[in-house]
Motif scaffolding. Structure first.
Motif, mmCIF file in Angstrom:
data_model
loop_
_atom_site.group_PDB
_atom_site.id
_atom_site.type_symbol
_atom_site.label_atom_id
_atom_site.label_comp_id
_atom_site.label_asym_id
_atom_site.label_seq_id
_atom_site.Cartn_x
_atom_site.Cartn_y
_atom_site.Cartn_z
ATOM 1 N N ALA A 61 0.817 -1.220 0.000
ATOM 2 C CA ALA A 61 0.000 0.000 0.000
ATOM 3 C C ALA A 61 0.848 1.266 0.000
ATOM 4 O O ALA A 61 0.586 2.176 -0.806
ATOM 5 C CB ALA A 61 -0.959 -0.016 1.180
ATOM 6 N N PRO A 62 1.875 1.383 0.850
ATOM 7 C CA PRO A 62 2.698 2.603 0.794
ATOM 8 C C PRO A 62 3.405 2.791 -0.545
ATOM 9 O O PRO A 62 3.640 3.927 -0.961
ATOM 10 C CB PRO A 62 3.719 2.410 1.919
ATOM 11 C CG PRO A 62 3.069 1.464 2.860
ATOM 12 C CD PRO A 62 2.237 0.554 2.004
ATOM 13 N N LEU A 63 3.707 1.709 -1.228
ATOM 14 C CA LEU A 63 4.312 1.830 -2.556
ATOM 15 C C LEU A 63 3.352 2.501 -3.534
ATOM 16 O O LEU A 63 3.745 3.390 -4.296
ATOM 17 C CB LEU A 63 4.731 0.456 -3.075
ATOM 18 C CG LEU A 63 5.339 0.427 -4.469
ATOM 19 C CD1 LEU A 63 6.644 1.194 -4.487
ATOM 20 C CD2 LEU A 63 5.541 -0.992 -4.917
ATOM 21 N N GLY A 64 2.088 2.101 -3.501
ATOM 22 C CA GLY A 64 1.081 2.747 -4.352
ATOM 23 C C GLY A 64 0.900 4.208 -3.996
ATOM 24 O O GLY A 64 0.740 5.060 -4.873
ATOM 25 N N TRP A 65 0.917 4.507 -2.710
ATOM 26 C CA TRP A 65 0.766 5.902 -2.288
ATOM 27 C C TRP A 65 1.976 6.740 -2.686
ATOM 28 O O TRP A 65 1.841 7.893 -3.062
ATOM 29 C CB TRP A 65 0.532 5.972 -0.788
ATOM 30 C CG TRP A 65 -0.757 5.331 -0.374
ATOM 31 C CD1 TRP A 65 -1.868 5.135 -1.164
ATOM 32 C CD2 TRP A 65 -1.076 4.792 0.896
ATOM 33 N NE1 TRP A 65 -2.852 4.504 -0.438
ATOM 34 C CE2 TRP A 65 -2.398 4.285 0.825
ATOM 35 C CE3 TRP A 65 -0.382 4.677 2.091
ATOM 36 C CZ2 TRP A 65 -3.022 3.685 1.901
ATOM 37 C CZ3 TRP A 65 -1.011 4.076 3.167
ATOM 38 C CH2 TRP A 65 -2.316 3.592 3.070
ATOM 39 N N MET A 66 3.175 6.144 -2.602
ATOM 40 C CA MET A 66 4.376 6.862 -3.026
ATOM 41 C C MET A 66 4.312 7.154 -4.530
ATOM 42 O O MET A 66 4.662 8.252 -4.972
ATOM 43 C CB MET A 66 5.626 6.057 -2.699
ATOM 44 C CG MET A 66 6.912 6.747 -3.102
ATOM 45 S SD MET A 66 8.362 5.725 -2.908
ATOM 46 C CE MET A 66 8.115 4.521 -4.182
ATOM 47 N N LEU A 67 3.847 6.188 -5.303
ATOM 48 C CA LEU A 67 3.686 6.417 -6.742
ATOM 49 C C LEU A 67 2.683 7.529 -7.005
ATOM 50 O O LEU A 67 2.874 8.348 -7.910
ATOM 51 C CB LEU A 67 3.237 5.139 -7.449
ATOM 52 C CG LEU A 67 4.314 4.109 -7.735
ATOM 53 C CD1 LEU A 67 3.690 2.824 -8.243
ATOM 54 C CD2 LEU A 67 5.324 4.646 -8.715
ATOM 55 N N ALA A 68 1.605 7.587 -6.213
ATOM 56 C CA ALA A 68 0.613 8.652 -6.383
ATOM 57 C C ALA A 68 1.227 10.024 -6.133
ATOM 58 O O ALA A 68 0.956 10.978 -6.866
ATOM 59 C CB ALA A 68 -0.571 8.422 -5.446
ATOM 60 N N VAL A 69 2.075 10.123 -5.114
ATOM 61 C CA VAL A 69 2.738 11.405 -4.825
ATOM 62 C C VAL A 69 3.679 11.784 -5.966
ATOM 63 O O VAL A 69 3.715 12.939 -6.401
ATOM 64 C CB VAL A 69 3.501 11.327 -3.479
ATOM 65 C CG1 VAL A 69 4.415 12.523 -3.289
ATOM 66 C CG2 VAL A 69 2.525 11.218 -2.324
ATOM 67 N N LEU A 70 4.419 10.811 -6.478
ATOM 68 C CA LEU A 70 5.353 11.107 -7.570
ATOM 69 C C LEU A 70 4.626 11.442 -8.866
ATOM 70 O O LEU A 70 5.090 12.277 -9.642
ATOM 71 C CB LEU A 70 6.310 9.934 -7.767
ATOM 72 C CG LEU A 70 7.264 9.673 -6.598
ATOM 73 C CD1 LEU A 70 8.104 8.435 -6.862
ATOM 74 C CD2 LEU A 70 8.137 10.876 -6.312
ATOM 75 N N VAL A 71 3.477 10.814 -9.109
ATOM 76 C CA VAL A 71 2.664 11.169 -10.283
ATOM 77 C C VAL A 71 2.125 12.581 -10.113
ATOM 78 O O VAL A 71 2.083 13.355 -11.065
ATOM 79 C CB VAL A 71 1.531 10.142 -10.494
ATOM 80 C CG1 VAL A 71 0.486 10.662 -11.453
ATOM 81 C CG2 VAL A 71 2.108 8.836 -11.009
#
Length: 118
Positions: A40-50
């Motif tokens: 889950a934190p990996l998906g959230w980190m990707l959302a921040v970078l997007v």
């Protein structure tokens, strides 16, 4: 379509991709068998970078969508929404690649000035 209108449409699609990444993270936390707490934190980190429009974050989002497809296909995750996840994964891959090419910033490249190099 005017360039300004196209840019607004691209930003709207960017927001849709961010919502999908955040939603996948919430699904991993809410209904995971254990390792989803790490995913889950990996998906959230990707959302921040997007959100910051990093070029490689879009590529990572495409890989993330394919990973969610594979997890749903093999029955390891998303049992309750298996068909939905599998149906949405490929359009998200296409969306991520499109946004990678349109919004992703290239690091280290200068804007052309119109003057010939000296």
């Amino acid at each position: 379509m005017t360039p300004a209108r196209k840019h607004v449409m691209d930003l709207t699609l960017n927001g849709l991709l961010i919502l999908c990444l955040l939603g996948a993270g919430v699904l991993f936390i809410g209904r995971s068998s254990g390792y989803g707490i790490l995913l889950a934190p990996l998906g959230w980190m990707l959302a921040v970078l997007v959100f910051r429009q990093w070029r490689w974050a879009y590529f990572g989002s495409a890989v993330w969508a394919l990973a969610c497809y594979q997890l749903a296909k093999e029955g390891l995750e998303f049992e309750w929404v298996k068909r939905t996840v599998m149906s949405l994964s490929f359009p998200l891959v296409v969306l991520a690649i499109y946004l990678h090419e349109t919004l992703g910033r290239r690091q280290g490249r200068q804007k052309p000035t119109g003057k010939p190099p000296q």
